[in-house]
Write a protein that holds these residues in place. Structure first.
Motif, mmCIF file in Angstrom:
data_model
loop_
_atom_site.group_PDB
_atom_site.id
_atom_site.type_symbol
_atom_site.label_atom_id
_atom_site.label_comp_id
_atom_site.label_asym_id
_atom_site.label_seq_id
_atom_site.Cartn_x
_atom_site.Cartn_y
_atom_site.Cartn_z
ATOM 1 N N ILE A 175 0.826 -1.202 0.000
ATOM 2 C CA ILE A 175 0.000 0.000 0.000
ATOM 3 C C ILE A 175 0.863 1.256 0.000
ATOM 4 C CG2 ILE A 175 -2.032 -1.083 1.013
ATOM 5 C CD1 ILE A 175 -1.266 0.170 3.678
ATOM 6 N N GLY A 176 2.166 1.088 -0.002
ATOM 7 C CA GLY A 176 3.070 2.229 -0.148
ATOM 8 C C GLY A 176 2.780 3.336 0.827
ATOM 9 N N GLU A 177 2.501 4.513 0.288
ATOM 10 C CA GLU A 177 2.263 5.692 1.113
ATOM 11 C C GLU A 177 0.787 5.905 1.423
ATOM 12 O OE1 GLU A 177 4.257 9.103 -0.428
ATOM 13 O OE2 GLU A 177 6.142 8.047 -0.613
ATOM 14 N N TYR A 178 -0.012 4.873 1.270
ATOM 15 C CA TYR A 178 -1.438 4.977 1.548
ATOM 16 C C TYR A 178 -1.685 5.305 3.010
ATOM 17 C CZ TYR A 178 -6.335 3.770 2.132
ATOM 18 O OH TYR A 178 -7.668 3.814 2.424
ATOM 19 N N SER A 179 -2.590 6.231 3.226
ATOM 20 C CA SER A 179 -3.065 6.544 4.572
ATOM 21 C C SER A 179 -4.501 7.005 4.448
ATOM 22 C CB SER A 179 -2.218 7.650 5.199
ATOM 23 O OG SER A 179 -2.832 8.117 6.386
ATOM 24 N N VAL A 180 -5.368 6.500 5.288
ATOM 25 C CA VAL A 180 -6.760 6.942 5.279
ATOM 26 C C VAL A 180 -6.822 8.458 5.393
ATOM 27 C CG1 VAL A 180 -8.936 6.900 6.584
ATOM 28 C CG2 VAL A 180 -7.673 4.772 6.178
ATOM 29 N N ASP A 181 -5.950 9.028 6.208
ATOM 30 C CA ASP A 181 -5.948 10.469 6.435
ATOM 31 C C ASP A 181 -5.676 11.287 5.180
ATOM 32 O OD1 ASP A 181 -6.502 10.123 9.117
ATOM 33 O OD2 ASP A 181 -4.392 10.083 9.682
ATOM 34 N N ASN A 182 -5.167 10.668 4.133
ATOM 35 C CA ASN A 182 -4.872 11.377 2.885
ATOM 36 C C ASN A 182 -5.855 11.064 1.770
ATOM 37 O OD1 ASN A 182 -2.594 12.748 3.839
ATOM 38 N ND2 ASN A 182 -1.325 10.935 3.534
ATOM 39 N N ILE B 19 -9.066 11.324 -0.477
ATOM 40 C CA ILE B 19 -9.938 12.452 -0.805
ATOM 41 C C ILE B 19 -11.354 12.240 -0.267
ATOM 42 C CG2 ILE B 19 -10.586 11.647 -3.119
ATOM 43 C CD1 ILE B 19 -9.822 15.277 -2.147
ATOM 44 N N GLY B 20 -11.886 11.037 -0.375
ATOM 45 C CA GLY B 20 -13.235 10.785 0.136
ATOM 46 C C GLY B 20 -13.322 11.004 1.633
ATOM 47 N N PHE B 21 -12.311 10.571 2.344
ATOM 48 C CA PHE B 21 -12.263 10.746 3.793
ATOM 49 C C PHE B 21 -12.190 12.234 4.142
ATOM 50 C CE2 PHE B 21 -9.773 10.916 7.800
ATOM 51 C CZ PHE B 21 -10.666 10.251 8.631
ATOM 52 N N LEU B 22 -11.315 12.966 3.443
ATOM 53 C CA LEU B 22 -11.167 14.397 3.703
ATOM 54 C C LEU B 22 -12.442 15.162 3.360
ATOM 55 C CD1 LEU B 22 -7.533 14.811 2.342
ATOM 56 C CD2 LEU B 22 -8.260 14.859 4.742
ATOM 57 N N LEU B 23 -13.066 14.811 2.245
ATOM 58 C CA LEU B 23 -14.326 15.461 1.870
ATOM 59 C C LEU B 23 -15.408 15.175 2.904
ATOM 60 C CD1 LEU B 23 -14.355 14.832 -1.978
ATOM 61 C CD2 LEU B 23 -14.146 17.059 -0.832
ATOM 62 N N ARG B 24 -15.457 13.933 3.383
ATOM 63 C CA ARG B 24 -16.457 13.567 4.388
ATOM 64 C C ARG B 24 -16.238 14.360 5.681
ATOM 65 N NH1 ARG B 24 -16.267 8.570 3.823
ATOM 66 N NH2 ARG B 24 -14.761 8.018 5.391
ATOM 67 N N LEU C 225 -12.613 24.001 -7.809
ATOM 68 C CA LEU C 225 -12.182 22.605 -7.913
ATOM 69 C C LEU C 225 -13.319 21.640 -7.581
ATOM 70 C CD1 LEU C 225 -8.620 22.865 -6.331
ATOM 71 C CD2 LEU C 225 -9.180 22.466 -8.749
ATOM 72 N N LEU C 226 -14.103 21.952 -6.563
ATOM 73 C CA LEU C 226 -15.242 21.097 -6.220
ATOM 74 C C LEU C 226 -16.250 21.079 -7.361
ATOM 75 C CD1 LEU C 226 -15.724 22.029 -2.463
ATOM 76 C CD2 LEU C 226 -14.895 19.836 -3.388
#
Length: 160
Positions: free
Chosen positions: A21-28, A30-35, A153-154
């Motif tokens: 998953i490399g540099e994957y983080s839930v905190d990064n 987009i769906g999580f941040l938008l939510r 952007l949105l």
């Protein structure tokens, strides 16, 4: 499930198959941040609207009817991005409060159109400044150019 960290502290594997998953983080994500942004804004807006006993979904329905005058429930639902069951519930609650009315379309008696009552229009007009205040609060950490860019952007993300 195995998870090990890379030298940078990012997890490298998430399952027994060793899927990277490399540099994957839930905190990064987009769906999580938008939510999270949506939740923060919605709570902020709900707090302001509570003095009129109106929820954010109800407020957007009232505002859209103020903009458009008369709409079918189906069209209104599409314009406020609500599923049919949700728009039905919101409309029923607003009708019960006497804020919107339903009448047959003059050119098609089978089509029912929704519009604001006088009280509904009065409330809708009072909610607009509260919505504007809420947006300002949500975007307070952004400069004017950043807020303008975010909105652009949105809109770009949701355009077809």
């Amino acid at each position: 499930m195995r998870v090990k960290s890379s030298s940078e502290g990012f997890p490298e594997e998430v399952d027994g198959a060793g899927a990277p998953i490399g540099e994957y983080s839930v905190d990064n994500q987009i769906g999580f941040l938008l939510r999270l942004a949506h939740q923060r804004h919605n709570a902020n807006l709900a707090d302001r609207l509570s003095r009129y006993n109106v929820t954010p979904p109800q407020a957007v329905v009232l505002a859209r009817l103020l903009e458009c005058s008369r709409l079918s429930q189906n069209h209104l639902g599409r314009l406020v991005a609500m599923e049919p069951a949700n728009i039905r519930d919101v409309v029923l609650r607003l009708k019960a409060r006497g804020l919107i009315r339903q009448e047959k379309a003059p050119d098609d008696g089978r089509l029912l159109l929704l519009s604001l009552t006088t009280e509904g229009e009065t409330i809708a007009r009072k909610l607009i400044p509260l919505s504007v205040e809420s947006v300002k609060e949500t975007l307070r950490r952004l400069g004017a150019d950043e807020a303008k860019t975010l909105r652009a952007l949105l809109k770009k993300l949701i355009s077809e």
